[in-house]
Design a protein around this motif. Structure first.
Motif, PDB file in Angstrom:
ATOM      1  N   LEU A 114      10.245 -54.320  40.538  1.00 34.69           N
ATOM      2  CA  LEU A 114      11.287 -53.572  39.823  1.00 34.69           C
ATOM      3  C   LEU A 114      12.602 -54.348  39.819  1.00 34.69           C
ATOM      4  O   LEU A 114      13.338 -54.343  38.814  1.00 34.69           O
ATOM      5  CB  LEU A 114      11.468 -52.194  40.455  1.00 34.69           C
ATOM      6  CG  LEU A 114      10.299 -51.206  40.249  1.00 34.69           C
ATOM      7  CD1 LEU A 114      10.542 -49.919  41.026  1.00 34.69           C
ATOM      8  CD2 LEU A 114      10.089 -50.906  38.770  1.00 34.69           C
ATOM      9  N   LEU A 115      12.909 -55.026  40.937  1.00 32.43           N
ATOM     10  CA  LEU A 115      14.107 -55.875  40.985  1.00 32.43           C
ATOM     11  C   LEU A 115      13.981 -57.048  40.001  1.00 32.43           C
ATOM     12  O   LEU A 115      14.931 -57.374  39.277  1.00 32.43           O
ATOM     13  CB  LEU A 115      14.319 -56.418  42.398  1.00 32.43           C
ATOM     14  CG  LEU A 115      14.932 -55.479  43.434  1.00 32.43           C
ATOM     15  CD1 LEU A 115      14.924 -56.140  44.806  1.00 32.43           C
ATOM     16  CD2 LEU A 115      16.353 -55.095  43.049  1.00 32.43           C
ATOM     17  N   PHE A 116      12.809 -57.675  39.980  1.00 31.73           N
ATOM     18  CA  PHE A 116      12.540 -58.785  39.068  1.00 31.73           C
ATOM     19  C   PHE A 116      12.691 -58.344  37.617  1.00 31.73           C
ATOM     20  O   PHE A 116      13.339 -59.021  36.803  1.00 31.73           O
ATOM     21  CB  PHE A 116      11.123 -59.315  39.326  1.00 31.73           C
ATOM     22  CG  PHE A 116      10.630 -60.311  38.316  1.00 31.73           C
ATOM     23  CD1 PHE A 116      11.118 -61.611  38.319  1.00 31.73           C
ATOM     24  CD2 PHE A 116       9.664 -59.954  37.389  1.00 31.73           C
ATOM     25  CE1 PHE A 116      10.659 -62.542  37.393  1.00 31.73           C
ATOM     26  CE2 PHE A 116       9.206 -60.878  36.455  1.00 31.73           C
ATOM     27  CZ  PHE A 116       9.695 -62.172  36.457  1.00 31.73           C
ATOM     28  N   LEU A 117      12.114 -57.182  37.308  1.00 28.81           N
ATOM     29  CA  LEU A 117      12.174 -56.647  35.942  1.00 28.81           C
ATOM     30  C   LEU A 117      13.615 -56.299  35.564  1.00 28.81           C
ATOM     31  O   LEU A 117      14.092 -56.659  34.478  1.00 28.81           O
ATOM     32  CB  LEU A 117      11.289 -55.398  35.850  1.00 28.81           C
ATOM     33  CG  LEU A 117      10.705 -55.048  34.482  1.00 28.81           C
ATOM     34  CD1 LEU A 117       9.872 -56.193  33.940  1.00 28.81           C
ATOM     35  CD2 LEU A 117       9.877 -53.781  34.586  1.00 28.81           C
ATOM     36  N   ALA A 118      14.318 -55.628  36.475  1.00 33.19           N
ATOM     37  CA  ALA A 118      15.703 -55.224  36.205  1.00 33.19           C
ATOM     38  C   ALA A 118      16.601 -56.440  36.013  1.00 33.19           C
ATOM     39  O   ALA A 118      17.468 -56.451  35.124  1.00 33.19           O
ATOM     40  CB  ALA A 118      16.212 -54.359  37.356  1.00 33.19           C
ATOM     41  N   ALA A 119      16.402 -57.493  36.833  1.00 29.21           N
ATOM     42  CA  ALA A 119      17.224 -58.705  36.740  1.00 29.21           C
ATOM     43  C   ALA A 119      17.016 -59.395  35.398  1.00 29.21           C
ATOM     44  O   ALA A 119      17.980 -59.837  34.752  1.00 29.21           O
ATOM     45  CB  ALA A 119      16.882 -59.654  37.885  1.00 29.21           C
ATOM     46  N   ASN A 120      15.763 -59.482  34.945  1.00 27.14           N
ATOM     47  CA  ASN A 120      15.472 -60.130  33.666  1.00 27.14           C
ATOM     48  C   ASN A 120      15.935 -59.290  32.481  1.00 27.14           C
ATOM     49  O   ASN A 120      16.402 -59.829  31.471  1.00 27.14           O
ATOM     50  CB  ASN A 120      13.979 -60.433  33.551  1.00 27.14           C
ATOM     51  CG  ASN A 120      13.581 -61.688  34.298  1.00 27.14           C
ATOM     52  OD1 ASN A 120      13.844 -62.797  33.856  1.00 27.14           O
ATOM     53  ND2 ASN A 120      12.976 -61.521  35.468  1.00 27.14           N
ATOM     54  N   LEU A 121      15.818 -57.970  32.617  1.00 23.79           N
ATOM     55  CA  LEU A 121      16.304 -57.084  31.550  1.00 23.79           C
ATOM     56  C   LEU A 121      17.823 -57.151  31.440  1.00 23.79           C
ATOM     57  O   LEU A 121      18.381 -56.979  30.354  1.00 23.79           O
ATOM     58  CB  LEU A 121      15.848 -55.642  31.799  1.00 23.79           C
ATOM     59  CG  LEU A 121      14.356 -55.386  31.563  1.00 23.79           C
ATOM     60  CD1 LEU A 121      13.992 -53.951  31.934  1.00 23.79           C
ATOM     61  CD2 LEU A 121      13.980 -55.652  30.105  1.00 23.79           C
ATOM     62  N   LYS A 122      18.506 -57.406  32.582  1.00 24.26           N
ATOM     63  CA  LYS A 122      19.963 -57.576  32.553  1.00 24.26           C
ATOM     64  C   LYS A 122      20.328 -58.812  31.727  1.00 24.26           C
ATOM     65  O   LYS A 122      21.255 -58.767  30.901  1.00 24.26           O
ATOM     66  CB  LYS A 122      20.477 -57.732  33.987  1.00 24.26           C
ATOM     67  CG  LYS A 122      21.981 -58.075  34.110  1.00 24.26           C
ATOM     68  CD  LYS A 122      22.860 -56.897  33.740  1.00 24.26           C
ATOM     69  CE  LYS A 122      24.321 -57.102  34.131  1.00 24.26           C
ATOM     70  NZ  LYS A 122      24.992 -58.200  33.428  1.00 24.26           N
ATOM     71  N   PHE A 123      19.599 -59.904  31.936  1.00 25.45           N
ATOM     72  CA  PHE A 123      19.821 -61.097  31.126  1.00 25.45           C
ATOM     73  C   PHE A 123      19.583 -60.786  29.644  1.00 25.45           C
ATOM     74  O   PHE A 123      20.374 -61.174  28.781  1.00 25.45           O
ATOM     75  CB  PHE A 123      18.887 -62.231  31.557  1.00 25.45           C
ATOM     76  CG  PHE A 123      19.394 -63.026  32.722  1.00 25.45           C
ATOM     77  CD1 PHE A 123      20.513 -63.831  32.595  1.00 25.45           C
ATOM     78  CD2 PHE A 123      18.750 -62.981  33.945  1.00 25.45           C
ATOM     79  CE1 PHE A 123      20.982 -64.577  33.662  1.00 25.45           C
ATOM     80  CE2 PHE A 123      19.216 -63.726  35.019  1.00 25.45           C
ATOM     81  CZ  PHE A 123      20.329 -64.523  34.883  1.00 25.45           C
ATOM     82  N   PHE A 124      18.471 -60.095  29.372  1.00 23.95           N
ATOM     83  CA  PHE A 124      18.127 -59.760  27.989  1.00 23.95           C
ATOM     84  C   PHE A 124      19.201 -58.881  27.354  1.00 23.95           C
ATOM     85  O   PHE A 124      19.626 -59.109  26.212  1.00 23.95           O
ATOM     86  CB  PHE A 124      16.774 -59.039  27.955  1.00 23.95           C
ATOM     87  CG  PHE A 124      16.369 -58.595  26.578  1.00 23.95           C
ATOM     88  CD1 PHE A 124      15.920 -59.513  25.642  1.00 23.95           C
ATOM     89  CD2 PHE A 124      16.445 -57.260  26.219  1.00 23.95           C
ATOM     90  CE1 PHE A 124      15.548 -59.103  24.366  1.00 23.95           C
ATOM     91  CE2 PHE A 124      16.087 -56.842  24.951  1.00 23.95           C
ATOM     92  CZ  PHE A 124      15.627 -57.772  24.025  1.00 23.95           C
ATOM     93  N   LYS A 125      19.686 -57.886  28.102  1.00 24.35           N
ATOM     94  CA  LYS A 125      20.730 -56.984  27.610  1.00 24.35           C
ATOM     95  C   LYS A 125      22.014 -57.759  27.301  1.00 24.35           C
ATOM     96  O   LYS A 125      22.659 -57.538  26.258  1.00 24.35           O
ATOM     97  CB  LYS A 125      21.002 -55.906  28.662  1.00 24.35           C
ATOM     98  CG  LYS A 125      22.056 -54.887  28.269  1.00 24.35           C
ATOM     99  CD  LYS A 125      22.331 -53.943  29.430  1.00 24.35           C
ATOM    100  CE  LYS A 125      23.537 -53.049  29.143  1.00 24.35           C
ATOM    101  NZ  LYS A 125      23.876 -52.193  30.302  1.00 24.35           N
ATOM    102  N   ASP A 126      22.398 -58.680  28.198  1.00 24.41           N
ATOM    103  CA  ASP A 126      23.605 -59.487  27.988  1.00 24.41           C
ATOM    104  C   ASP A 126      23.471 -60.374  26.752  1.00 24.41           C
ATOM    105  O   ASP A 126      24.416 -60.512  25.963  1.00 24.41           O
ATOM    106  CB  ASP A 126      23.895 -60.352  29.214  1.00 24.41           C
ATOM    107  CG  ASP A 126      24.427 -59.528  30.373  1.00 24.41           C
ATOM    108  OD1 ASP A 126      24.725 -58.338  30.180  1.00 24.41           O
ATOM    109  OD2 ASP A 126      24.544 -60.081  31.482  1.00 24.41           O
ATOM    110  N   MET A 127      22.290 -60.983  26.597  1.00 29.97           N
ATOM    111  CA  MET A 127      22.058 -61.836  25.431  1.00 29.97           C
ATOM    112  C   MET A 127      22.092 -61.019  24.142  1.00 29.97           C
ATOM    113  O   MET A 127      22.614 -61.461  23.118  1.00 29.97           O
ATOM    114  CB  MET A 127      20.699 -62.548  25.542  1.00 29.97           C
ATOM    115  CG  MET A 127      20.617 -63.594  26.628  1.00 29.97           C
ATOM    116  SD  MET A 127      21.847 -64.912  26.463  1.00 29.97           S
ATOM    117  CE  MET A 127      22.936 -64.528  27.825  1.00 29.97           C
ATOM    118  N   LEU A 128      21.535 -59.808  24.201  1.00 29.56           N
ATOM    119  CA  LEU A 128      21.511 -58.932  23.023  1.00 29.56           C
ATOM    120  C   LEU A 128      22.923 -58.500  22.644  1.00 29.56           C
ATOM    121  O   LEU A 128      23.289 -58.491  21.460  1.00 29.56           O
ATOM    122  CB  LEU A 128      20.647 -57.698  23.323  1.00 29.56           C
ATOM    123  CG  LEU A 128      20.146 -56.889  22.122  1.00 29.56           C
ATOM    124  CD1 LEU A 128      19.313 -57.766  21.197  1.00 29.56           C
ATOM    125  CD2 LEU A 128      19.330 -55.697  22.590  1.00 29.56           C
TER     126      LEU A 128
END
Length: 454
Positions: free
Chosen positions: A403-417
């Motif tokens: 869940l930490l791994f997923l949340a960390a990568n989704l944070k990158f994705f959200k920032d890029m979006l």
């Protein structure tokens, strides 16, 4: 006073001169001893020291060097074996380079502590993920050294990202890094062309399909690299309208297609769809997406090599079977043994400790041991890659770490979006944001069936 100026003033002082006179003979003795007893270790220490000085005094040039040469595998030097420090699991020149660069980056960040903290504070989730993943090495059911090796591979791109944030004071430096990525693509392409003439640029895969690997690494790794440089060059062509970028796009695309890597081709189509939605109106983009999907669908059923790559029994594949017997069609899809690897990892690693996992670096070695017992093919290191980074994280660091791994990568994705939407209308920022979004989406897609981290 800059770090470079401080260094010069130190060497000009009387104290430093006396220190140099005292230390030179001592260092000469140490260097002479290492060079005679362990020449490889000596060479590694010497090169790492040079890079350390280079990175601290000239950090931007160090980043340019990393981006230009990072894709060039050095594993061919030892014929993909890991002959050094065999008692600790082995290491080759690629591993030495990774550890050397990682050490250099950690020293650089410790010197620029305040700037590093400002750049990294936005990504707390990724820090939590790194700390938890590192902690799991304590109780890993595999080899701790494999966990440390994987930890280095996870931390490396993140630390590189932090250093870029520190050094990229303006957009012009990001454009310089872009050019260094093109340089890397050209270097790998030239090596590939040279290896074509030497008869070493292709390998025969487990399905009997010939795949391009430029004579450097596994086709999956080369495919991901050429996907990255293609995205950079194609988006540059669309925004800057320079023919040289069109040439690079075609050069990199041709090599990407020759790898015959399915997930890379899927990622390519998704990236092209994202680009189409940005550069055209939604109706045209949607129509183009349907057209590409239709062409891909027809190719799967009509191109013999692609049919063999995609299905276990190619002769039993048709659109009629897809419509009448969809379960039979799905069962016939070739996963190249991934289904066995995935189910074994889930049952023998994840289920033993579902919340906290079997420990970082545990899956590949556990699968490798079992495969060896069964007499099946394993890697030269005695491991079998899991071919799914999401499942790897779930098995090795459990539900909590996943869940930490997923949340960390989704944070990158959200920032890029967010960057992607805000940049609309600003050509330079729009180009960079579109490239960044395509890359992170491709990374997440390829992680489904490949070893992007490992």
């Amino acid at each position: 006073m800059s770090l470079e100026e401080k260094g010069r003033s130190l060497f000009k002082s009387i104290y430093s001169r006396k220190l140099i006179i005292f230390t030179i003979p001592v260092l000469a003795l140490i260097v002479g001893f290492l060079a005679s007893v362990q020449p490889v270790i000596f060479a590694g220490i010497f090169i790492a020291t040079c890079f350390l000085v280079f990175a601290i005094l000239r950090p931007r040039e160090f980043l340019i060097f990393v981006f230009a040469t990072g894709a060039i595998s050095l594993a061919f030097i030892t014929e993909k074996q890991k002959p050094y420090f065999a008692e600790l699991g082995g290491i080759n020149f690629d591993g030495m380079r990774l550890l050397g660069f990682l050490f250099v980056m950690l020293v650089y960040l410790s010197v620029r502590m305040r700037s590093a903290f400002k750049a990294a504070v936005k990504y707390k989730l990724y820090w939590f993920f790194l700390f938890f993943a590192g902690f799991t090495i304590v109780y890993t059911i595999g080899q701790p050294v494999d966990g440390l090796r994987l930890m280095a591979k996870i931390a490396y791109p993140f630390l590189l990202f932090i250093i870029i944030q520190i050094e990229a004071k303006d957009i012009s430096f990001l454009e310089v890094l872009e050019k260094s990525i093109f340089a890397g693509g050209i270097i790998v392409s030239l090596i590939g062309i040279l290896n074509i003439f030497r008869g070493q640029a292709f390998i025969v895969g487990i399905e009997g399909i010939t795949q391009y690997n430029a004579g450097l690494a596994h086709p999956n790794m080369i495919a991901f690299f050429f996907l990255v440089v293609f995205i950079f060059s194609f988006i540059n062509f669309l925004y800057l309208y320079r023919r040289i970028y069109l040439f690079f796009s075609l050069l990199f695309l041709a090599q990407l297609l020759l790898t015959f890597t399915r997930i890379a081709l899927v990622s390519l189509i998704i990236a092209l769809m994202i680009i189409a939605f940005r550069k055209t109106n939604p109706i045209i983009a949607f129509t183009a997406a349907l057209l590409v999907a239709a062409i891909g669908f027809l190719a799967v059923f009509n191109v013999p090599a692609l049919k063999t790559r995609m299905f276990i029994v190619p002769d039993k594949v048709s659109s009629q079977i897809l419509l009448e017997k969809p379960e039979e069609f799905i069962d016939n899809i070739r996963l190249s043994g991934r289904n066995k690897v995935w189910s074994f990892a889930f049952e023998n690693v994840f289920q033993k400790n579902p919340w906290f996992g079997g420990g970082l670096g545990s899956t590949d070695i556990i699968i490798g041991r079992e495969w060896k017992k069964q007499g099946w093919k394993v890697d030269v290191t005695g491991t079998v890659p899991i071919h799914n980074e999401f499942l790897r994280m779930l098995c090795e660091i459990g539900i909590f770490g996943f869940l930490l791994f997923l949340a960390a990568n989704l944070k990158f994705f959200k920032d890029m979006l967010r960057f992607f939407w805000k940049a609309k209308g600003k050509t330079q920022f729009e180009r960079i944001s579109l490239t960044a979004l395509c890359l992170i989406v491709c990374y997440l897609v390829i992680s489904l069936t490949s070893n992007v981290i490992n």
